[in-house]
Design an enzyme around this catalytic site. Structure first.
Site, mmCIF file in Angstrom:
data_model
loop_
_atom_site.group_PDB
_atom_site.id
_atom_site.type_symbol
_atom_site.label_atom_id
_atom_site.label_comp_id
_atom_site.label_asym_id
_atom_site.label_seq_id
_atom_site.Cartn_x
_atom_site.Cartn_y
_atom_site.Cartn_z
ATOM 1 C CG MET A 27 -2.080 -0.736 1.275
ATOM 2 S SD MET A 27 -2.946 -0.544 2.850
ATOM 3 C CE MET A 27 -1.914 -1.453 3.972
ATOM 4 C CD GLU A 166 -3.077 -4.851 -9.525
ATOM 5 O OE1 GLU A 166 -2.774 -6.038 -9.767
ATOM 6 O OE2 GLU A 166 -4.164 -4.505 -9.075
ATOM 7 C CE1 TYR A 168 1.181 1.775 -11.293
ATOM 8 C CE2 TYR A 168 0.472 -0.274 -10.280
ATOM 9 C CZ TYR A 168 0.450 1.110 -10.326
ATOM 10 O OH TYR A 168 -0.283 1.827 -9.429
ATOM 11 N NE ARG A 216 -0.864 -8.021 -6.583
ATOM 12 C CZ ARG A 216 -1.362 -6.864 -6.179
ATOM 13 N NH1 ARG A 216 -0.560 -5.883 -5.831
ATOM 14 N NH2 ARG A 216 -2.653 -6.692 -6.092
ATOM 15 C CG HIS A 254 -4.307 0.961 -11.198
ATOM 16 N ND1 HIS A 254 -4.956 0.232 -10.234
ATOM 17 C CD2 HIS A 254 -3.033 1.084 -10.774
ATOM 18 C CE1 HIS A 254 -4.108 -0.082 -9.280
ATOM 19 N NE2 HIS A 254 -2.927 0.417 -9.578
ATOM 20 C CD GLN A 341 -16.388 7.222 2.977
ATOM 21 O OE1 GLN A 341 -17.193 6.320 3.094
ATOM 22 N NE2 GLN A 341 -16.503 8.336 3.661
HETATM 23 P P1 FAD Z 1 -25.578 9.976 13.674
HETATM 24 O O1 FAD Z 1 -25.120 8.811 12.907
HETATM 25 O O2 FAD Z 1 -26.699 10.775 13.155
HETATM 26 O O3 FAD Z 1 -25.906 9.482 15.150
HETATM 27 C C1 FAD Z 1 -26.497 10.295 16.112
HETATM 28 C C2 FAD Z 1 -27.189 9.419 17.139
HETATM 29 O O4 FAD Z 1 -27.600 10.200 18.239
HETATM 30 C C3 FAD Z 1 -28.442 8.741 16.622
HETATM 31 O O5 FAD Z 1 -28.374 7.353 16.870
HETATM 32 C C4 FAD Z 1 -29.570 9.397 17.398
HETATM 33 O O6 FAD Z 1 -30.663 8.519 17.623
HETATM 34 C C5 FAD Z 1 -28.858 9.747 18.686
HETATM 35 N N1 FAD Z 1 -29.485 10.847 19.441
HETATM 36 C C6 FAD Z 1 -29.813 12.082 18.994
HETATM 37 N N2 FAD Z 1 -30.316 12.816 20.004
HETATM 38 C C7 FAD Z 1 -30.317 12.036 21.106
HETATM 39 C C8 FAD Z 1 -30.712 12.235 22.448
HETATM 40 N N3 FAD Z 1 -31.195 13.390 22.879
HETATM 41 N N4 FAD Z 1 -30.576 11.212 23.314
HETATM 42 C C9 FAD Z 1 -30.063 10.013 22.926
HETATM 43 N N5 FAD Z 1 -29.687 9.785 21.654
HETATM 44 C C10 FAD Z 1 -29.794 10.784 20.762
HETATM 45 N N6 FAD Z 1 -20.835 8.174 5.616
HETATM 46 C C11 FAD Z 1 -19.696 7.740 5.112
HETATM 47 O O7 FAD Z 1 -18.636 8.143 5.587
HETATM 48 N N7 FAD Z 1 -19.656 6.856 4.089
HETATM 49 C C12 FAD Z 1 -20.767 6.382 3.527
HETATM 50 O O8 FAD Z 1 -20.697 5.583 2.606
HETATM 51 C C13 FAD Z 1 -22.003 6.798 4.045
HETATM 52 N N8 FAD Z 1 -23.142 6.354 3.513
HETATM 53 C C14 FAD Z 1 -24.322 6.765 4.032
HETATM 54 C C15 FAD Z 1 -25.485 6.302 3.472
HETATM 55 C C16 FAD Z 1 -26.706 6.697 3.978
HETATM 56 C C17 FAD Z 1 -27.951 6.192 3.351
HETATM 57 C C18 FAD Z 1 -26.753 7.581 5.081
HETATM 58 C C19 FAD Z 1 -28.066 8.003 5.674
HETATM 59 C C20 FAD Z 1 -25.609 8.060 5.646
HETATM 60 C C21 FAD Z 1 -24.364 7.676 5.102
HETATM 61 N N9 FAD Z 1 -23.180 8.157 5.611
HETATM 62 C C22 FAD Z 1 -21.996 7.719 5.096
HETATM 63 C C23 FAD Z 1 -23.157 9.235 6.594
HETATM 64 C C24 FAD Z 1 -22.808 8.763 7.981
HETATM 65 O O9 FAD Z 1 -23.599 7.666 8.353
HETATM 66 C C25 FAD Z 1 -22.982 9.923 8.957
HETATM 67 O O10 FAD Z 1 -22.182 11.003 8.548
HETATM 68 C C26 FAD Z 1 -22.600 9.536 10.369
HETATM 69 O O11 FAD Z 1 -23.443 8.504 10.821
HETATM 70 C C27 FAD Z 1 -22.706 10.721 11.340
HETATM 71 O O12 FAD Z 1 -22.362 10.234 12.602
HETATM 72 P P2 FAD Z 1 -22.826 10.939 13.948
HETATM 73 O O13 FAD Z 1 -22.411 10.037 15.045
HETATM 74 O O14 FAD Z 1 -22.332 12.329 13.972
HETATM 75 O O15 FAD Z 1 -24.400 11.032 13.878
HETATM 76 P P1 NAP Z 2 -25.186 16.417 0.460
HETATM 77 O O1 NAP Z 2 -24.072 15.724 -0.182
HETATM 78 O O2 NAP Z 2 -24.950 17.747 1.027
HETATM 79 O O3 NAP Z 2 -26.331 16.493 -0.639
HETATM 80 C C1 NAP Z 2 -27.519 17.144 -0.431
HETATM 81 C C2 NAP Z 2 -28.250 17.305 -1.741
HETATM 82 O O4 NAP Z 2 -29.430 17.991 -1.516
HETATM 83 C C3 NAP Z 2 -27.480 18.061 -2.767
HETATM 84 O O5 NAP Z 2 -27.599 17.361 -3.985
HETATM 85 C C4 NAP Z 2 -28.160 19.409 -2.852
HETATM 86 O O6 NAP Z 2 -28.022 19.703 -4.209
HETATM 87 C C5 NAP Z 2 -29.563 19.115 -2.367
HETATM 88 N N1 NAP Z 2 -30.156 20.183 -1.561
HETATM 89 C C6 NAP Z 2 -29.607 20.858 -0.517
HETATM 90 N N2 NAP Z 2 -30.491 21.742 -0.006
HETATM 91 C C7 NAP Z 2 -31.619 21.608 -0.712
HETATM 92 C C8 NAP Z 2 -32.880 22.257 -0.669
HETATM 93 N N3 NAP Z 2 -33.159 23.195 0.229
HETATM 94 N N4 NAP Z 2 -33.810 21.885 -1.560
HETATM 95 C C9 NAP Z 2 -33.555 20.933 -2.470
HETATM 96 N N5 NAP Z 2 -32.379 20.305 -2.571
HETATM 97 C C10 NAP Z 2 -31.426 20.636 -1.702
HETATM 98 O O7 NAP Z 2 -25.789 15.550 1.604
HETATM 99 P P2 NAP Z 2 -26.325 14.071 1.677
HETATM 100 O O8 NAP Z 2 -26.541 13.450 0.366
HETATM 101 O O9 NAP Z 2 -27.471 14.191 2.597
HETATM 102 O O10 NAP Z 2 -25.152 13.301 2.401
HETATM 103 C C11 NAP Z 2 -24.769 13.639 3.723
HETATM 104 C C12 NAP Z 2 -23.369 13.245 3.968
HETATM 105 O O11 NAP Z 2 -23.289 11.827 4.024
HETATM 106 C C13 NAP Z 2 -22.490 13.720 2.856
HETATM 107 O O12 NAP Z 2 -21.702 14.800 3.302
HETATM 108 C C14 NAP Z 2 -21.663 12.536 2.499
HETATM 109 O O13 NAP Z 2 -20.293 12.790 2.734
HETATM 110 C C15 NAP Z 2 -22.125 11.407 3.399
HETATM 111 N N6 NAP Z 2 -22.364 10.251 2.537
HETATM 112 C C16 NAP Z 2 -21.302 9.701 1.921
HETATM 113 C C17 NAP Z 2 -21.483 8.656 1.074
HETATM 114 C C18 NAP Z 2 -20.299 8.024 0.401
HETATM 115 O O14 NAP Z 2 -20.460 7.164 -0.431
HETATM 116 N N7 NAP Z 2 -19.085 8.392 0.721
HETATM 117 C C19 NAP Z 2 -22.739 8.184 0.829
HETATM 118 C C20 NAP Z 2 -23.820 8.761 1.467
HETATM 119 C C21 NAP Z 2 -23.608 9.817 2.305
HETATM 120 P P3 NAP Z 2 -28.562 21.011 -4.927
HETATM 121 O O15 NAP Z 2 -28.304 22.113 -3.945
HETATM 122 O O16 NAP Z 2 -27.777 21.126 -6.184
HETATM 123 O O17 NAP Z 2 -29.956 20.738 -5.198
HETATM 124 FE FE1 SF4 Z 3 -9.791 2.053 3.609
HETATM 125 FE FE2 SF4 Z 3 -12.354 2.134 4.361
HETATM 126 FE FE3 SF4 Z 3 -10.941 -0.140 4.642
HETATM 127 FE FE4 SF4 Z 3 -10.428 1.899 6.186
HETATM 128 S S1 SF4 Z 3 -12.339 0.776 6.132
HETATM 129 S S2 SF4 Z 3 -8.927 0.666 5.107
HETATM 130 S S3 SF4 Z 3 -10.786 3.636 4.811
HETATM 131 S S4 SF4 Z 3 -11.422 0.871 2.733
#
Ligand code: FAD
Ligand code: NAP
Ligand code: SF4
Length: 676
Positions: A27, A166, A168, A216, A254, A341
């Protein structure tokens, strides 16, 4: 007695013994080019050696200037460079582990104007054209390989790995696609493979018999005009005579538009090809790609499909992977979820590699392992990735965290993410944290919403607010219509949804929701079904043509989807560097209609009314799913700060919703726990 007896069975190479069957694969971490990089690499590799890895392969190092991946990439060509490498080899050898230096000449993948390749050409993934090599240049390059290997030997490495896959340089010699030469290094396969074999013979001659040479081998190029299976086998058979000790598996160039390691790739999908080579040759072979559990390694070795397994990213996620497996504690392993990521995506952004689930990876020198002097009682509000990583790290340092979660399970938004087809691995992170809560005896209260009263009447020393995010509901006329659903309602609550759907917002969650909607919930996703994966991405397991490329068989989409955004930019522009193209391709293959520069007018019984640069239209959809970003859920924190003097901390999405992802959430948790 370990459950994994095949995995921990030593392998005798004649002149040296590997203590187990696991190789930590090569890596590039970015540490190679940083200040004090060799000290940092010594610590990085040392921790993995201490964690029980049998054989480590370093990141690729060039044998000369032309072969560097980028202008400042590492090169080993001069005796004065040896001393620094000794820092690494000494550290690794302290732990009875072996280490090989990978020699990688990038050929036309060079990210600089001095690249050299068999025939002048430009790779689609490099902005520079590489120059065709003269015969003298070829001879000099072979000498450079041998010189590099000899210097590696002087530095204490147990051997070298020759990167022959890959896409290369060596792979470029082997494939007709990139080798158009008419001299003895081009044309027939005998000629195209001459460079690879001469490199190995030269290395063996210079390093003697007691030095490991791993080759490799590109077993499946996955590009048109790559090698045939017969050619791969012919070369594999010649490797032993040339001096190779171990044959490692290389999958895909790649530049191939086929995912080979991302999270939507099924686990261990390419072992079949390693198994096929194993039947042809009398050398230990190594299986690779998307292998991330001891159970899978054991199965591969035990069944005789391969002699060794190479894993790279899983050792970023958990340096103690093998120690835990040996102690039959595989459920304590922090599993690599193959998200790319923090590892590969960082490398493509010229940042130091790390790991989403283990932000200490490649930053070992920045974190202390010392326990705290005074254990504090800390309330943690929320059990998403931020709250969990804080609580586990704080407990490991000796504090006494108590987690409160208002939902019935831990995980926060990860519980939604894991529902996406291709993101099943995210379950492993939740399993890991749940196990750590048990092992570290962390107090956990589920179904417990924290209120100001609860905190006021408690005697915690400090409070960490990790309460996450809430979905944003945009102001659109008719937003309260029954056909409107939020993404948690669709993905988590699994509310019924029609066959024609408009998704508002094309960020990561909009893309993931669309991916969810194009799949039939009755069928396994491709990440669970290898045959479906091979068919979709055009991988010909019968290897009929050069490169084993077959026409893609696109799965019929389960629904008709519109993915909408207001921006004019390309959809998915801000997705991960190394995975964004896969998400875009997947939705394209399912005929998802991506509209940008959209203005949302209203939602009614007819559907979603929009304006676009082409004019107004009504999308006659059954449902509209809102994926319009989120806002921070942090009112409780601000209230607490007003009413209470105890230290309060805000982390994860609750601190900042913009661009919040699990990588930032987990890192903030770990970093705060190391400061508190
Ligand atoms: P959260 O995950 O929102 O957790 C907050 C927690 O606090 C919740 O369980 C909630 O119930 C709890 N809580 C809130 N208020 C209270 C209270 N008063 N008392 C007790 N509990 C409470 N991120 C990536 O990096 N890679 C991805 O591929 C990716 N894919 C995603 C796909 C989807 C569909 C979604 C929805 C999200 C994805 N994310 C991804 C985003 C990622 O999951 C979030 O950024 C991350 O979970 C944020 O973590 P957090 O701990 O800050 O908050
Ligand atoms: P996001 O990336 O900020 O996308 C939000 C989308 O909503 C944008 O397309 C935006 O585009 C639109 N939007 C924002 N305000 C709006 C409004 N008022 N009305 C209508 N459209 C609006 O956020 P997210 O998709 O919710 O994801 C949240 C976080 O989760 C991201 O930051 C991401 O890093 C993480 N995540 C990561 C992965 C991954 O594969 N790495 C996957 C899922 C989530 P326009 O403003 O152009 O409309
Ligand atoms: Fe890379 Fe994601 Fe695996 Fe960590 S969990 S080594 S960031 S692929």
């Amino acid at each position: 007695m370990s459950n994994y007896s095949a995995l921990f069975n030593p392998l005798d190479l004649g002149f040296c013994k590997l203590k187990n069957r696991v190789i930590m694969g090569s890596m590039h971490t970015g540490l190679e080019e940083t200040k004090n990089g060799f000290h940092k690499m010594a610590k990085f590799y040392g921790e993995r050696a201490k964690g029980g890895v049998g054989l480590i392969v370093t990141g690729g190092i060039s044998p000369n200037l032309q072969g560097r991946i980028h202008p400042l990439g590492l090169q080993l060509s001069y005796p004065w460079q040896v001393k620094k490498h000794k820092l690494i080899t000494k550290e690794v050898h302290k732990h009875d582990s072996k280490i090989c230096l990978q020699i990688l000449h990038s050929g036309r993948y060079a990210y600089h104007p001095f690249g050299a390749t068999p025939s002048t050409s430009k790779a689609p993934i490099s902005p520079f054209k590489a120059r065709g090599m003269s015969k003298l240049g070829i001879k000099k390059t072979i000498w450079d390989y041998a010189n590099c290997a000899r210097l590696a030997q002087k530095a204490g490495y147990d051997g070298v790995e020759i990167m022959g896959s890959e896409g290369y340089l060596i792979n470029q010699f082997l494939a007709p696609k990139t080798n158009k030469r008419t001299d003895e290094y081009g044309g027939s396969f005998e000629n195209r493979s001459r460079f690879a074999l001469e490199v190995i013979r030269a290395i063996r001659k210079k390093t003697g018999k007691k030095f490991i040479i791993i080759y490799r081998l590109s077993m499946i190029d996955l590009i048109k005009d790559g090698q045939t299976w017969d050619e791969v086998v012919t070369l594999a058979k010649q490797l032993k005579e040339a001096g190779v000790n171990i044959v490692n598996t290389g999958i895909g160039w790649h530049e191939a538009r086929v995912p080979t390691i991302a999270t939507m790739v099924p686990r261990a999908p390419f072992v079949w090809i390693t198994e096929r080579i194993k039947k042809e040759i009398d050398l230990p072979v190594v299986a690779t790609n998307r292998i991330n559990t001891p159970e899978k390694i054991e199965e591969i070795i035990e069944s005789g499909k391969a002699d060794l397994v190479s894993m790279a990213r899983p050792f970023l996620a958990d340096p103690d992977f093998l120690l835990k497996a040996q102690a039959n504690k595989s459920d304590e392993i922090n599993t690599c979820i193959a998200c790319n990521q923090a590892c590969l995506d960082h490398i493509f952004q010229n940042k130091i590699s790390s790991c989403l689930v283990n932000p200490k990876a490649c930053h070992e020198t920045e974190y202390s392992k010392e326990k705290v002097q005074r254990a504090k009682r800390i309330a943690v509000v929320g059990s998403g990735p931020a709250g969990l990583s804080f609580a586990v790290e704080a407990a490991q340092r000796g504090h006494k965290p108590t987690i409160f979660e208002k939902a019935s399970e831990i995980g926060g938004q990860f519980n939604i993410a894991k529902e996406i087809p291709g993101k099943e691995e995210f379950r492993e992170t939740i399993r890991y944290f749940l196990k750590q809560i048990e092992v570290l005896n962390i107090e956990l209260h589920l179904n417990k919403e924290v209120t100001i009263d609860l905190l006021k009447s408690s005697d915690f020393d400090e409070v960490v607010f990790a309460s996450g995010v809430r979905p944003r509901i945009p102001k659109i006329e008719g937003i309260g219509h029954e056909k409107v659903l939020s993404y948690p309602e669709v993905l988590y609550q699994k509310k019924p949804i029609g066959k024609k759907v408009a998704v508002i917002g094309a960020g990561g969650i909009g893309f993931d929701t669309s991916e969810f909607l194009i799949h039939d919930p009755e069928h396994n996703s491709e990440s669970m079904d290898k045959e479906a994966f091979f068919k979709h991405w055009g991988i010909d397991t019968d290897y009929k043509d050069r490169g084993a490329v077959a026409p893609k068989e696109k799965p019929a989409p389960f629904r008709e989807i519109y993915l909408l955004q207001r921006k004019a930019t390309k959809h998915g522009k801000f997705l991960g560097k190394t995975t964004g193209w896969i998400h875009r391709q997947s939705l394209k293959d399912a005929n998802v209609k991506m509209l940008n520069e959209v203005t949302y007018k209203k939602i009614d019984d007819k559907g979603l009314h929009i304006d676009t640069p082409e004019g107004s239209r009504i999308l006659e959809v059954d449902n509209v799913v809102i994926c319009a970003g989120q806002y921070s859920d942090n009112e409780l924190f601000h209230k607490f700060k007003e009413l209470d003097n105890r230290p309060a901390h805000l982390i994860g999405g609750a601190e900042k919703s913009m661009e919040i992802d699990a990588k930032r959430a987990i890192k903030q948790g770990v970093d705060l726990a190391n400061k508190i």
